[in-house]
Design a protein around this motif. Structure first.
Motif, PDB file in Angstrom:
ATOM      1  N   PHE A  13     -11.702  -6.729   6.961  1.00  0.00           N
ATOM      2  CA  PHE A  13     -11.752  -5.917   5.672  1.00  0.00           C
ATOM      3  C   PHE A  13     -11.904  -4.585   5.674  1.00  0.00           C
ATOM      4  O   PHE A  13     -11.291  -3.649   5.081  1.00  0.00           O
ATOM      5  CB  PHE A  13     -12.812  -6.670   4.786  1.00  0.00           C
ATOM      6  CG  PHE A  13     -12.647  -7.863   3.977  1.00  0.00           C
ATOM      7  CD1 PHE A  13     -11.932  -7.527   2.782  1.00  0.00           C
ATOM      8  CD2 PHE A  13     -12.759  -8.874   4.424  1.00  0.00           C
ATOM      9  CE1 PHE A  13     -11.312  -9.033   2.193  1.00  0.00           C
ATOM     10  CE2 PHE A  13     -12.529 -10.361   4.120  1.00  0.00           C
ATOM     11  CZ  PHE A  13     -11.985 -10.196   2.881  1.00  0.00           C
ATOM     12  N   GLN A  14     -12.933  -4.056   6.875  1.00  0.00           N
ATOM     13  CA  GLN A  14     -13.120  -2.537   7.081  1.00  0.00           C
ATOM     14  C   GLN A  14     -12.002  -1.920   7.467  1.00  0.00           C
ATOM     15  O   GLN A  14     -11.629  -0.823   7.301  1.00  0.00           O
ATOM     16  CB  GLN A  14     -14.412  -2.545   7.884  1.00  0.00           C
ATOM     17  CG  GLN A  14     -15.800  -2.912   7.384  1.00  0.00           C
ATOM     18  CD  GLN A  14     -16.659  -2.834   8.401  1.00  0.00           C
ATOM     19  OE1 GLN A  14     -16.497  -3.135   9.625  1.00  0.00           O
ATOM     20  NE2 GLN A  14     -17.987  -2.928   7.817  1.00  0.00           N
ATOM     21  N   ARG A  15     -11.229  -2.688   8.669  1.00  0.00           N
ATOM     22  CA  ARG A  15      -9.902  -2.193   9.028  1.00  0.00           C
ATOM     23  C   ARG A  15      -8.723  -2.054   8.025  1.00  0.00           C
ATOM     24  O   ARG A  15      -7.924  -0.808   8.121  1.00  0.00           O
ATOM     25  CB  ARG A  15      -9.527  -3.136  10.226  1.00  0.00           C
ATOM     26  CG  ARG A  15     -10.151  -3.039  11.589  1.00  0.00           C
ATOM     27  CD  ARG A  15      -9.485  -3.747  12.737  1.00  0.00           C
ATOM     28  NE  ARG A  15      -9.019  -5.013  12.448  1.00  0.00           N
ATOM     29  CZ  ARG A  15      -9.814  -6.268  12.721  1.00  0.00           C
ATOM     30  NH1 ARG A  15     -10.963  -5.903  13.508  1.00  0.00           N
ATOM     31  NH2 ARG A  15      -9.578  -7.295  12.653  1.00  0.00           N
ATOM     32  N   VAL A  16      -8.550  -3.068   7.211  1.00  0.00           N
ATOM     33  CA  VAL A  16      -7.673  -2.779   6.282  1.00  0.00           C
ATOM     34  C   VAL A  16      -8.187  -1.864   5.167  1.00  0.00           C
ATOM     35  O   VAL A  16      -7.119  -1.013   4.930  1.00  0.00           O
ATOM     36  CB  VAL A  16      -7.719  -4.230   5.263  1.00  0.00           C
ATOM     37  CG1 VAL A  16      -6.558  -4.128   4.049  1.00  0.00           C
ATOM     38  CG2 VAL A  16      -7.166  -5.235   6.214  1.00  0.00           C
ATOM     39  N   ARG A  61      -3.244   5.655   4.605  1.00  0.00           N
ATOM     40  CA  ARG A  61      -1.973   5.766   3.669  1.00  0.00           C
ATOM     41  C   ARG A  61      -1.933   6.262   2.599  1.00  0.00           C
ATOM     42  O   ARG A  61      -1.321   7.366   2.451  1.00  0.00           O
ATOM     43  CB  ARG A  61      -1.460   4.306   3.391  1.00  0.00           C
ATOM     44  CG  ARG A  61      -0.267   4.203   2.670  1.00  0.00           C
ATOM     45  CD  ARG A  61       0.088   2.813   2.233  1.00  0.00           C
ATOM     46  NE  ARG A  61       1.505   2.956   1.813  1.00  0.00           N
ATOM     47  CZ  ARG A  61       2.530   2.082   2.068  1.00  0.00           C
ATOM     48  NH1 ARG A  61       2.696   1.385   3.101  1.00  0.00           N
ATOM     49  NH2 ARG A  61       3.657   2.491   1.310  1.00  0.00           N
ATOM     50  N   LEU A  62      -3.250   6.477   1.775  1.00  0.00           N
ATOM     51  CA  LEU A  62      -3.370   7.361   0.803  1.00  0.00           C
ATOM     52  C   LEU A  62      -3.352   8.561   0.977  1.00  0.00           C
ATOM     53  O   LEU A  62      -2.890   9.736   0.252  1.00  0.00           O
ATOM     54  CB  LEU A  62      -4.578   6.848  -0.246  1.00  0.00           C
ATOM     55  CG  LEU A  62      -4.452   5.574  -0.933  1.00  0.00           C
ATOM     56  CD1 LEU A  62      -6.044   5.225  -1.385  1.00  0.00           C
ATOM     57  CD2 LEU A  62      -3.551   5.538  -1.843  1.00  0.00           C
ATOM     58  N   ALA A  63      -3.973   9.040   2.265  1.00  0.00           N
ATOM     59  CA  ALA A  63      -4.012  10.328   2.543  1.00  0.00           C
ATOM     60  C   ALA A  63      -2.732  10.978   3.086  1.00  0.00           C
ATOM     61  O   ALA A  63      -2.509  12.152   2.795  1.00  0.00           O
ATOM     62  CB  ALA A  63      -5.089  10.445   3.682  1.00  0.00           C
ATOM     63  N   ARG A  64      -1.756  10.267   3.446  1.00  0.00           N
ATOM     64  CA  ARG A  64      -0.455  10.686   3.889  1.00  0.00           C
ATOM     65  C   ARG A  64       0.454  10.765   2.596  1.00  0.00           C
ATOM     66  O   ARG A  64       1.657  11.378   2.815  1.00  0.00           O
ATOM     67  CB  ARG A  64       0.203   9.834   4.883  1.00  0.00           C
ATOM     68  CG  ARG A  64      -0.638   9.686   6.307  1.00  0.00           C
ATOM     69  CD  ARG A  64       0.390   8.874   7.526  1.00  0.00           C
ATOM     70  NE  ARG A  64       0.778   7.518   6.884  1.00  0.00           N
ATOM     71  CZ  ARG A  64       0.018   6.689   7.335  1.00  0.00           C
ATOM     72  NH1 ARG A  64      -1.292   6.600   7.896  1.00  0.00           N
ATOM     73  NH2 ARG A  64       0.365   5.282   6.728  1.00  0.00           N
ATOM     74  N   VAL A 110       9.046  -3.391   9.957  1.00  0.00           N
ATOM     75  CA  VAL A 110       8.213  -2.388  10.830  1.00  0.00           C
ATOM     76  C   VAL A 110       6.713  -2.809  11.147  1.00  0.00           C
ATOM     77  O   VAL A 110       6.153  -3.525  10.375  1.00  0.00           O
ATOM     78  CB  VAL A 110       8.199  -0.864  10.347  1.00  0.00           C
ATOM     79  CG1 VAL A 110       7.471  -0.944   9.084  1.00  0.00           C
ATOM     80  CG2 VAL A 110       7.677   0.057  11.003  1.00  0.00           C
ATOM     81  N   ILE A 111       6.489  -2.727  12.313  1.00  0.00           N
ATOM     82  CA  ILE A 111       5.086  -3.406  12.717  1.00  0.00           C
ATOM     83  C   ILE A 111       4.207  -1.771  12.630  1.00  0.00           C
ATOM     84  O   ILE A 111       4.544  -0.791  12.861  1.00  0.00           O
ATOM     85  CB  ILE A 111       5.207  -3.371  14.315  1.00  0.00           C
ATOM     86  CG1 ILE A 111       6.113  -4.623  14.257  1.00  0.00           C
ATOM     87  CG2 ILE A 111       3.726  -3.741  14.916  1.00  0.00           C
ATOM     88  CD1 ILE A 111       6.325  -4.967  16.075  1.00  0.00           C
ATOM     89  N   ARG A 112       3.008  -2.144  12.205  1.00  0.00           N
ATOM     90  CA  ARG A 112       1.997  -0.986  11.863  1.00  0.00           C
ATOM     91  C   ARG A 112       0.634  -1.613  12.393  1.00  0.00           C
ATOM     92  O   ARG A 112       0.687  -2.637  12.831  1.00  0.00           O
ATOM     93  CB  ARG A 112       1.800  -1.085  10.255  1.00  0.00           C
ATOM     94  CG  ARG A 112       2.910  -0.254   9.503  1.00  0.00           C
ATOM     95  CD  ARG A 112       3.156   1.049   9.757  1.00  0.00           C
ATOM     96  NE  ARG A 112       4.267   1.487   8.916  1.00  0.00           N
ATOM     97  CZ  ARG A 112       4.168   2.113   7.691  1.00  0.00           C
ATOM     98  NH1 ARG A 112       2.947   1.961   6.985  1.00  0.00           N
ATOM     99  NH2 ARG A 112       5.100   2.625   7.118  1.00  0.00           N
TER     100      ARG A 112
END
Length: 231
Positions: A22-25, A32-35, A218-220
């Protein structure tokens, strides 16, 4: 807020395997929000890995053949638990996030047994949550049935939830995060000799999708773990 796009992400139960996952997600979502500062996110989650089977085992240990409505209610606790936990982890990182309950998602499944999968989306409540939050975490796999009862959407229901919500919200994209590193020659869960394919044409990908393989985009990477986005 009205000019910000909406993206729908689905995080499967195989990705959600405990507190660290959960921490990783949450970190992945924050990055993502920052980008993409003009983007709002709806994140559809499944129950944690193994939770659904555990709930079924608990029910059948009590009564051999539990009724469908009671099982749907019991199963819903797995998805809503994941939604609340991920929202809390996002909030711990200073992200304006909230969890939606099953009725707030606006996903409605008709009761007619001869019309399975005829779900519709009434997005007003979800849009209202997005007006005051950057991220809304929604439970997958479940919808509102007649009389406000909770109904499950069956196998693949969380993926279906994400796709339907993306359509209903007119989202810019819908991404499904899977626990596989890409395409294989055959299903690696069934064939230990399956080999990863280093490259694949779009036409071949569509052929494989017709044969039952999900279409990999795509792999993330989430933390140190690699997951695959599908659509």
């Amino acid at each position: 807020m009205a000019d910000r796009s909406i993206a729908v992400l689905k995080i499967g139960g195989s990705v959600l395997t405990g507190r660290q996952s959960f921490q990783r997600v949450a970190a992945f979502v924050g990055d993502r929000l920052a980008r993409a500062v003009t983007e709002r996110l709806v994140i559809v989650v499944s129950a944690e890995n193994g939770a659904t089977d555990a709930l079924l085992a608990t029910a059948t240990d009590i009564v051999k053949n539990p009724d469908v409505a009671t099982m749907d209610l019991l199963w819903s606790t797995g998805e809503t638990h994941s939604a609340a936990l991920l929202a809390l982890h996002l909030q711990s990182r200073g992200i304006r996030a909230t969890a939606a309950n099953i009725h707030q998602t606006g996903l409605v499944e008709p009761d007619q047994p001869d019309q399975p999968g005829r779900s519709s989306v009434r997005p007003l409540r979800l849009l209202a949550l997005l007006d005051s939050h950057d991220v809304v975490v929604a439970p997958g796999f479940l919808a509102r049935g007649s009389g406000d009862k909770i109904v499950s959407l069956g196998r693949g229901g969380s993926d279906l939830t994400a796709v339907l919500l993306a359509a209903g919200l007119r989202a810019s994209c819908c991404e499904l995060v899977k626990d596989v590193p890409g395409y294989f020659t055959t299903d690696p869960k069934r064939d230990p000799a399956a080999r990863p394919l280093p490259s694949i044409s779009y036409a071949r990908a569509l052929e494989m999708a017709d044969d039952g393989c999900e279409l990999v985009l795509v792999i993330r990477t989430i933390g140190s773990q690699e997951y695959t986005h599908v659509s």
